[in-house]
Design a protein around this motif. Structure first.
Motif, short mmCIF file in Angstrom:
data_model
loop_
_atom_site.label_atom_id
_atom_site.label_comp_id
_atom_site.label_asym_id
_atom_site.label_seq_id
_atom_site.Cartn_x
_atom_site.Cartn_y
_atom_site.Cartn_z
N GLU A 191 0.82 -1.20 0.00
CA GLU A 191 0.00 0.00 0.00
C GLU A 191 0.86 1.26 0.00
N TYR A 192 1.93 1.25 0.77
CA TYR A 192 2.81 2.42 0.79
C TYR A 192 3.50 2.62 -0.54
N LEU A 193 3.80 1.51 -1.21
CA LEU A 193 4.44 1.60 -2.52
C LEU A 193 3.52 2.30 -3.52
N THR A 194 2.27 1.90 -3.56
CA THR A 194 1.34 2.55 -4.49
C THR A 194 1.11 4.01 -4.12
N PHE A 195 1.01 4.30 -2.82
CA PHE A 195 0.86 5.69 -2.40
C PHE A 195 2.08 6.50 -2.79
N GLY A 196 3.28 5.94 -2.62
CA GLY A 196 4.51 6.62 -3.01
C GLY A 196 4.56 6.90 -4.49
N ILE A 197 4.17 5.93 -5.30
CA ILE A 197 4.17 6.13 -6.76
C ILE A 197 3.18 7.21 -7.16
N ILE A 198 2.03 7.20 -6.52
CA ILE A 198 1.01 8.22 -6.83
C ILE A 198 1.54 9.61 -6.51
N ILE A 199 2.16 9.79 -5.33
CA ILE A 199 2.61 11.14 -4.99
C ILE A 199 3.85 11.54 -5.79
N ILE A 200 4.63 10.57 -6.29
CA ILE A 200 5.72 10.92 -7.21
C ILE A 200 5.14 11.51 -8.49
N PHE A 201 4.08 10.90 -9.02
CA PHE A 201 3.46 11.43 -10.23
C PHE A 201 2.79 12.78 -9.97
N ILE A 202 2.26 12.99 -8.78
CA ILE A 202 1.72 14.31 -8.45
C ILE A 202 2.85 15.34 -8.42
N GLY A 203 4.02 14.94 -7.88
CA GLY A 203 5.20 15.82 -7.90
C GLY A 203 5.62 16.16 -9.32
N VAL A 204 5.55 15.18 -10.23
CA VAL A 204 5.85 15.44 -11.65
C VAL A 204 4.85 16.45 -12.20
N GLY A 205 3.59 16.32 -11.80
CA GLY A 205 2.57 17.27 -12.24
C GLY A 205 2.85 18.68 -11.76
N PHE A 206 3.34 18.82 -10.52
CA PHE A 206 3.71 20.15 -10.02
C PHE A 206 4.87 20.72 -10.82
N LYS A 207 5.83 19.88 -11.20
CA LYS A 207 6.97 20.35 -11.97
C LYS A 207 6.53 20.81 -13.35
N VAL A 208 5.66 20.03 -13.99
CA VAL A 208 5.15 20.41 -15.32
C VAL A 208 4.32 21.69 -15.21
N GLY A 209 3.53 21.81 -14.15
CA GLY A 209 2.74 23.02 -13.94
C GLY A 209 3.62 24.24 -13.77
N ASN A 210 4.72 24.09 -13.05
CA ASN A 210 5.65 25.20 -12.87
C ASN A 210 6.30 25.59 -14.19
N LYS A 211 6.68 24.61 -15.01
CA LYS A 211 7.27 24.91 -16.32
C LYS A 211 6.27 25.63 -17.22
N MET A 212 5.02 25.19 -17.20
CA MET A 212 3.99 25.84 -18.01
C MET A 212 3.74 27.26 -17.53
N LEU A 213 3.77 27.47 -16.21
CA LEU A 213 3.57 28.80 -15.65
C LEU A 213 4.70 29.73 -16.08
N LYS A 214 5.94 29.24 -16.04
CA LYS A 214 7.08 30.06 -16.47
C LYS A 214 7.03 30.33 -17.97
N LYS A 215 6.60 29.32 -18.74
CA LYS A 215 6.49 29.51 -20.19
C LYS A 215 5.44 30.55 -20.53
N ASN A 216 4.29 30.50 -19.85
CA ASN A 216 3.21 31.46 -20.13
C ASN A 216 3.57 32.86 -19.65
N SER A 217 4.34 32.97 -18.56
CA SER A 217 4.70 34.30 -18.08
C SER A 217 5.81 34.91 -18.93
N ALA A 218 6.59 34.07 -19.62
CA ALA A 218 7.66 34.58 -20.50
C ALA A 218 7.08 35.14 -21.79
N GLU A 219 5.93 34.70 -22.18
CA GLU A 219 5.32 35.16 -23.45
C GLU A 219 4.72 36.53 -23.34
#
Length: 133
Positions: free
Chosen positions: A105-133
């Motif tokens: 159970e902890y393994l699946t929870f860990g994998i899920i929050i790793i992917f949520i962390g990836v989502g935060f990173k992608v969101g930050n890149k998109m935010l920087k890309k949109n603010s640069a335009e």
């Protein structure tokens, strides 16, 4: 006596570690929002000079990204170590047997929050890309 079982919303799922993690995330977001409001009020009423606008949400996304990465890998590694300890046979009868759950159970929870962390990173890149335009 007939016991009725109901869904307990206050139960500690997965031994309580996930609830501690979620409380930590909510505390970080609440403190960050409080600091954001205090900075806004300071800039509005005390420092009335024009300053450069900064993306405050970007900092929060970076903090949450790092928190979710580290915690996710921590949950994954801890579950693997816990599983390995549960596979070790207890040879000494006078030693109390340790109760390590080998559930994943902890393994699946860990994998899920790793992917949520990836989502935060992608969101930050998109935010920087949109603010640069």
């Amino acid at each position: 006596m007939d016991k009725k079982q109901s869904f307990n919303l206050n139960a500690d799922f997965l031994g309580g570690f996930t609830s501690i993690f979620m409380k930590l995330v909510f505390i970080i977001i609440a403190v960050y929002l409080l600091i954001l409001i205090l900075n806004f009020l300071r800039d509005k009423f005390i420092n009335q000079e024009a300053t450069k606008k900064k993306d405050d949400i970007s900092d929060l996304l970076i903090i949450l990204n790092k928190l979710f990465y580290v915690s996710g890998f921590g949950f994954v590694i801890a579950n693997i170590i816990q599983f390995l300890f549960s596979q070790i046979p207890v040879r000494h009868s006078n030693m109390a047997s340790m109760n390590f759950r080998g559930e994943w159970e902890y393994l699946t929870f860990g994998i899920i929050i790793i992917f949520i962390g990836v989502g935060f990173k992608v969101g930050n890149k998109m935010l920087k890309k949109n603010s640069a335009e």
